[in-house]
Write a protein that holds these residues in place. Structure first.
Motif, PDB file in Angstrom:
ATOM      1  N   ARG A 149      50.794  52.079  42.387  1.00 33.58           N
ATOM      2  CA  ARG A 149      49.402  51.851  42.431  1.00 33.58           C
ATOM      3  C   ARG A 149      48.924  50.872  43.147  1.00 33.58           C
ATOM      4  O   ARG A 149      49.213  49.915  43.461  1.00 33.58           O
ATOM      5  N   LEU A 150      48.085  51.327  44.247  1.00 34.62           N
ATOM      6  CA  LEU A 150      47.418  50.660  45.373  1.00 34.62           C
ATOM      7  C   LEU A 150      46.603  49.751  44.732  1.00 34.62           C
ATOM      8  O   LEU A 150      45.524  50.220  44.074  1.00 34.62           O
ATOM      9  N   LEU A 151      46.533  48.314  45.091  1.00 32.45           N
ATOM     10  CA  LEU A 151      45.477  47.315  44.517  1.00 32.45           C
ATOM     11  C   LEU A 151      44.939  46.657  45.458  1.00 32.45           C
ATOM     12  O   LEU A 151      45.300  46.729  46.734  1.00 32.45           O
ATOM     13  N   VAL A 152      43.592  46.350  44.961  1.00 33.99           N
ATOM     14  CA  VAL A 152      42.733  45.745  45.958  1.00 33.99           C
ATOM     15  C   VAL A 152      43.443  44.466  46.012  1.00 33.99           C
ATOM     16  O   VAL A 152      43.532  43.482  45.017  1.00 33.99           O
ATOM     17  N   PRO A 153      43.595  43.717  47.233  1.00 36.92           N
ATOM     18  CA  PRO A 153      44.043  42.507  47.495  1.00 36.92           C
ATOM     19  C   PRO A 153      43.333  41.394  46.645  1.00 36.92           C
ATOM     20  O   PRO A 153      42.174  41.339  46.559  1.00 36.92           O
ATOM     21  N   ILE A 154      44.097  40.139  46.158  1.00 41.25           N
ATOM     22  CA  ILE A 154      43.668  39.414  45.512  1.00 41.25           C
ATOM     23  C   ILE A 154      42.589  38.486  46.439  1.00 41.25           C
ATOM     24  O   ILE A 154      42.985  38.356  47.781  1.00 41.25           O
ATOM     25  N   GLY A 155      41.321  38.173  46.055  1.00 37.66           N
ATOM     26  CA  GLY A 155      40.394  37.540  46.570  1.00 37.66           C
ATOM     27  C   GLY A 155      39.489  38.405  47.243  1.00 37.66           C
ATOM     28  O   GLY A 155      38.603  38.047  48.072  1.00 37.66           O
ATOM     29  N   ILE A 156      39.481  39.736  47.172  1.00 39.54           N
ATOM     30  CA  ILE A 156      38.468  40.660  47.806  1.00 39.54           C
ATOM     31  C   ILE A 156      37.954  41.340  46.840  1.00 39.54           C
ATOM     32  O   ILE A 156      38.475  41.965  45.710  1.00 39.54           O
ATOM     33  N   SER A 157      36.561  41.418  46.798  1.00 41.52           N
ATOM     34  CA  SER A 157      35.667  42.116  46.060  1.00 41.52           C
ATOM     35  C   SER A 157      34.546  42.809  46.721  1.00 41.52           C
ATOM     36  O   SER A 157      34.344  41.909  48.053  1.00 41.52           O
ATOM     37  N   GLY A 158      33.636  43.521  46.275  1.00 42.50           N
ATOM     38  CA  GLY A 158      32.457  44.107  47.022  1.00 42.50           C
ATOM     39  C   GLY A 158      32.327  45.489  46.659  1.00 42.50           C
ATOM     40  O   GLY A 158      32.709  46.085  45.812  1.00 42.50           O
ATOM     41  N   ILE A 159      31.303  46.185  47.570  1.00 44.63           N
ATOM     42  CA  ILE A 159      30.983  47.733  47.443  1.00 44.63           C
ATOM     43  C   ILE A 159      31.926  48.363  48.565  1.00 44.63           C
ATOM     44  O   ILE A 159      32.060  48.063  49.781  1.00 44.63           O
ATOM     45  N   VAL A 160      32.126  49.604  48.006  1.00 52.09           N
ATOM     46  CA  VAL A 160      32.908  50.699  48.715  1.00 52.09           C
ATOM     47  C   VAL A 160      31.929  51.287  49.778  1.00 52.09           C
ATOM     48  O   VAL A 160      31.250  51.950  49.439  1.00 52.09           O
ATOM     49  N   THR A 161      32.100  50.973  51.058  1.00 55.22           N
ATOM     50  CA  THR A 161      31.282  51.795  52.127  1.00 55.22           C
ATOM     51  C   THR A 161      32.091  53.133  52.654  1.00 55.22           C
ATOM     52  O   THR A 161      31.387  53.803  53.212  1.00 55.22           O
ATOM     53  N   ALA A 162      33.244  53.209  52.588  1.00 56.87           N
ATOM     54  CA  ALA A 162      34.141  54.399  53.105  1.00 56.87           C
ATOM     55  C   ALA A 162      35.198  54.567  52.540  1.00 56.87           C
ATOM     56  O   ALA A 162      35.867  53.593  52.148  1.00 56.87           O
ATOM     57  N   VAL A 163      35.649  55.910  52.190  1.00 59.71           N
ATOM     58  CA  VAL A 163      36.886  56.063  51.593  1.00 59.71           C
ATOM     59  C   VAL A 163      37.371  57.341  52.131  1.00 59.71           C
ATOM     60  O   VAL A 163      36.453  58.548  52.524  1.00 59.71           O
ATOM     61  N   LYS A 164      38.699  57.532  52.511  1.00 59.02           N
ATOM     62  CA  LYS A 164      39.314  58.748  52.945  1.00 59.02           C
ATOM     63  C   LYS A 164      39.340  59.683  51.884  1.00 59.02           C
ATOM     64  O   LYS A 164      39.569  59.424  50.718  1.00 59.02           O
ATOM     65  N   GLN A 165      39.534  61.064  52.211  1.00 58.50           N
ATOM     66  CA  GLN A 165      39.975  62.195  51.525  1.00 58.50           C
ATOM     67  C   GLN A 165      41.308  62.015  50.969  1.00 58.50           C
ATOM     68  O   GLN A 165      42.152  61.388  51.662  1.00 58.50           O
ATOM     69  N   ASP A 166      41.789  62.626  49.636  1.00 61.30           N
ATOM     70  CA  ASP A 166      43.101  62.649  49.298  1.00 61.30           C
ATOM     71  C   ASP A 166      43.891  63.153  50.435  1.00 61.30           C
ATOM     72  O   ASP A 166      43.572  64.277  50.841  1.00 61.30           O
TER      73      ASP A 166
END
Length: 589
Positions: A149-166
Motif C-alpha cells: 500500500r503506497l502511503l502519503v509520506p509523514i508530514g505531507i497533507s493537502g489537495i490532490v492536483t494531479a493523478v496518473k491513470q492506473d
C-alpha cells in the motif's frame, strides 16, 4: 576557508575523525574518501567531527575528503523489499553479487531497492481529494501474498492536483501531486525515512491478542503478544536460531523481518538457503513472498552491524503503517551490543560493566520500545512484535546484555543447556522463563480456546515446579521412598515434558500445532492426572494406576493424532475413563 568538505585527520578501524566539519550536522550521512564510503557523523566538537563508517576502511588515507549529503542515514521504503536479502544498511546482496561475486566491495554507494523495476499501480485518489499523512493513495501487488500500500509520506497533507491513470510505472515516476498552500509535493512509489527515528502512528493500543506460533510451550505456557516484546537468551548450541526459524515460519504475523545480526556465516547461509525453499503453510506459496532478510554476518563491517537492527525495525514499522501485523526476529542482540562495545572502545569512551558503553540500556530500550500494537493513520489495527535472541557468553544470564534486555521485554524464554544436551527441543526452561502477557491475553484465550485454559496452565506449571523439588529428594534417597501421590507428580511431569513441551521441528504433524489440538492435549494430560490422583485417594497403588501402554499412547498423541483429525481425542478420553472406572470398581469390591 571551509568549502563544505571535511578532511580526514585520524583513522581507527570504522571510526574516523576529520577537521573542517563546521557545516555538517549530527547523524548526517556522509561520503568518506576517494571510494565514497558510507558513513554517519556521530559527534561534533568545534570543527572536528567523528564519523562511523559502514564499510571496510582498509586503504583509507589521512587527508582524503568527506562529502556531505545533507540527510541522515535513510532507507528507501517501497515495492521490492519483500523476498529480498539486504545487508545491514539496506543494500541488496543479490545485486552486490552481480557487481562483485563473493564479497562486498568498498565504495559501491548506498544502492537499495531496484528503482529501475516497473510495477503495476492502482491509484485510489482523484483530483480534488484531500489527503493526509499516512493515507493510502495507491496499491501495488508486490507478491502474490502481500499488497504493497503506497502511503502519503509523514508530514505531507493537502489537495490532490494531479493523478496518473492506473498502469505500469517506474519507481522514480511521480504518481500523485499534492498541493499544500503554495508548496507542491510529488508522491512517488517509494519514500525515504531515517533509520534512527521511529515512525509515528495515530494511537498506541493496549495489547490483547497473542502471536499464535504453533509452538506449544509458547502458545499455552509463555505466550508472546502481537505488538509485544520477547527475548530468547541461551548459550551456544541451545537452539536460539532454530527457535527463531520456527517463529518466522509459523507465527501468524503477515510479514516477517529476519535480521541475522553478527551471526556466523554458516548459520546465516542456512537461513538464506532454507527460507527460499520454505512453503508458507497458510497459502502454499513460498514464505519469502512475505519475508525480508537482513544478513549482517560477523565478518561484515562492525558499524553496519550496529545499524542493522534499526534498518530492520524501520522496515517493519513501514509495513505496520500499511495495516499489517509484522514480526521482527533479531538474531542476535548480543552481537549488536558487541558492535556497540567495539565502536565505543575506538571512540575512547568510558566503559561501563564488562566494557559495554554506559548507554547500552538506553539503546536496548529504544529498540524494544519500537514494538507496539497501534491504530495507523488510515484507521487500521496493526502491530510490530520484536523477538530478540541473546547470546550470553558461557550461558551466563547475569551478564549485562541479558540483564538489561530482561528489563525491557515482557516475555523471557530462557534456553537451557541441559535440556538441549538431553535433546529436549525447544530447550525453553519452564522454571526460569516467564510471560508478562498472561493477564492481558486472558480474555482472548478464554473466548478462543477454552474457559479453563489458564487454570489448566497454572495446574501444569504447579506440577512441574513440584517435580523440580521432588527430584532433589529422589537424587538423595531414591524414588521408592516417596508416597504414591508424589510419585504420580513425577510420572505426570514426564508425560507433560515429553508429550507436550518437547516438540519436533522436523516432523510434519508436530512442527506446527493448532491451538485447538494444544488445548485438547493439555485436557487429556489433566484427565489422566485427575483419574490417577482419585485412584491414589481410593488406595490403588501407583503400579496399577500407571498403565505403561496408556501413558505411552498419551505421550505419542502429538504424532498419532493428525492436526485435522482431532475427533480421535474422544477415543483416548474414553479409554482413560474406561480403564480407571474398571480399576476403581475392582478395588471397591
Amino acid at each position: 576557508m571551509n568549502n563544505g568538505q571535511g578532511v580526514i585527520t585520524f583513522i581507527n578501524g570504522p571510526v574516523i575523525r576529520a577537521k573542517n566539519m563546521d557545516d555538517f550536522r549530527i547523524r548526517e550521512m556522509v561520503m568518506v574518501g576517494e571510494n565514497k564510503l558510507i558513513g554517519e557523523v556521530i559527534s561534533l566538537e568545534g570543527n572536528i567531527g567523528t564519523i562511523q563508517v559502514y564499510e571496510e576502511t582498509s586503504g583509507l588515507k589521512s587527508g582524503e575528503k568527506i562529502l556531505p549529503t545533507g540527510k541522515p542515514l535513510s532507507l528507501k521504503l517501497g515495492p521490492g523489499m519483500l523476498g529480498n536479502i539486504f545487508d545491514g544498511i539496506q543494500r541488496p546482496l543479490d545485486k552486490i553479487n552481480t557487481l562483485s561475486e563473493g564479497f562486498i566491495p568498498e565504495g559501491i554507494g548506498l544502492i537499495s531497492i531496484d528503482t529501475e523495476k516497473a510495477w503495476a499501480v492502482k491509484l485510489l485518489v482523484q483530483v480534488g481529494d484531500k489527503v493526509k499523512s499516512g493515507q493510502i493513495f495507491g496499491e501495488v501487488q508486490e507478491t502474490s501474498l502481500i499488497v504493497h500500500r503506497l502511503l502519503v509520506p509523514i508530514g505531507i497533507s493537502g489537495i490532490v492536483t494531479a493523478v496518473k491513470q492506473d498502469g505500469i510505472y517506474g519507481m522514480e515516476e511521480t504518481l500523485v501531486v499534492v498541493e499544500e498552500g503554495k508548496e507542491q509535493h510529488f508522491l512517488k512509489m517509494y519514500q525515504e525515512w531515517s533509520v534512527r527515528e521511529p515512525r509515528p502512528s495515530k494511537e498506541r493500543k493496549p495489547i490483547e491478542r497473542p502471536l499464535v506460533t504453533g509452538q506449544r510451550i509458547l502458545d499455552i505456557f509463555f505466550p508472546i503478544a502481537k505488538g509485544g516484546t520477547a527475548a530468547i537468551p541461551g548459550g551456544f548450541g541451545t537452539g536460539k536460531t532454530m527457535t527463531q526459524h520456527q517463529l518466522a515460519k509459523w507465527s501468524d504475523a503477515d510479514i516477517i523481518v529476519y535480521i541475522g545480526c553478527g551471526e556466523r556465516g554458516n548459520e546465516m547461509t542456512e537461513v538464506l538457503e532454507d527460507f527460499p525453499k520454505l512453503i508458507d503453510p497458510k497459502s502454499d506459496k513460498p514464505i519469502m513472498e512475505r519475508t525480508i532478510l537482513i544478513a549482517n554476518t560477523s565478518n561484515m563491517p562492525v558499524a553496519a552491524r550496529e545499524a542493522s537492527i534499526y534498518t530492520g525495525i524501520t522496515m517493519a514499522e513501514y509495513f505496520r503503517d500499511m495495516g499489517y501485523h509484522v514480526a521482527i526476529m533479531a538474531d542476535s542482540t548480543s552481537r549488536w551490543a558487541e558492535a556497540l562495545r567495539e565502536i565505543s572502545g575506538r571512540l575512547e569512551e568510558m566503559p561501563a560493566e564488562e566494557g559495554y558503553p554506559a548507554y547500552l540500556p538506553s539503546r536496548l530500550a529504544e529498540f524494544y520500545e519500537r514494538a507496539g500494537y497501534v491504530t495507523t493513520f488510515n484507521d487500521q489495527e496493526a502491530s510490530v512484535t520484536v523477538i530478540g535472541a541473546v547470546s550470553p557468553a558461557g550461558g551466563d544470564f547475569s551478564e549485562p546484555v541479558t540483564e538489561n534486555t530482561k528489563r525491557f521485554v515482557n516475555a523471557f524464554l530462557g534456553l537451557d543447556r541441559k535440556l538441549a544436551y538431553a535433546r529436549h527441543y525447544p530447550a525453553i526452561n519452564w522454571l526460569t522463563s516467564y510471560s508478562g502477557y498472561l493477564k492481558a491475553l486472558d480474555g482472548w484465550y478464554r473466548e478462543n480456546i477454552g474457559e479453563d485454559i489458564l487454570e489448566l496452565r497454572g495446574k501444569m506449571m504447579k506440577i512441574l515446579h513440584e517435580e523440580n523439588k521432588l527430584l532433589e529428594i529422589v537424587q538423595l534417597v531414591g524414588e521408592d521412598v516417596l508416597p504414591d501421590d508424589q510419585r504420580l507428580v513425577l510420572e505426570i511431569s514426564k508425560v507433560l515434558k515429553i508429550g507436550f513441551l518437547q516438540q519436533n521441528a522436523f516432523h510434519k504433524e508436530d512442527t506446527f500445532v493448532p491451538l485447538e489440538k494444544q488445548y485438547k492435549m493439555v485436557k487429556l494430560i489433566d484427565q489422566l492426572y485427575e483419574r490417577c490422583f482419585r485412584g491414589i485417594k481410593l488406595g490403588i497403588p501407583i503400579s496399577q494406576l500407571k498403565r505403561e501402554q496408556l501413558f505411552q499412547d498419551i505421550i505419542k498423541v502429538k504424532y498419532t493424532i493428525l492436526n485435522d483429525h482431532l475427533e480421535a481425542f474422544a477415543v483416548l478420553e474414553k479409554r482413560i475413563a474406561e480403564y480407571y472406572d474398571e480399576l476403581e470398581e475392582k478395588y471397591n469390591r
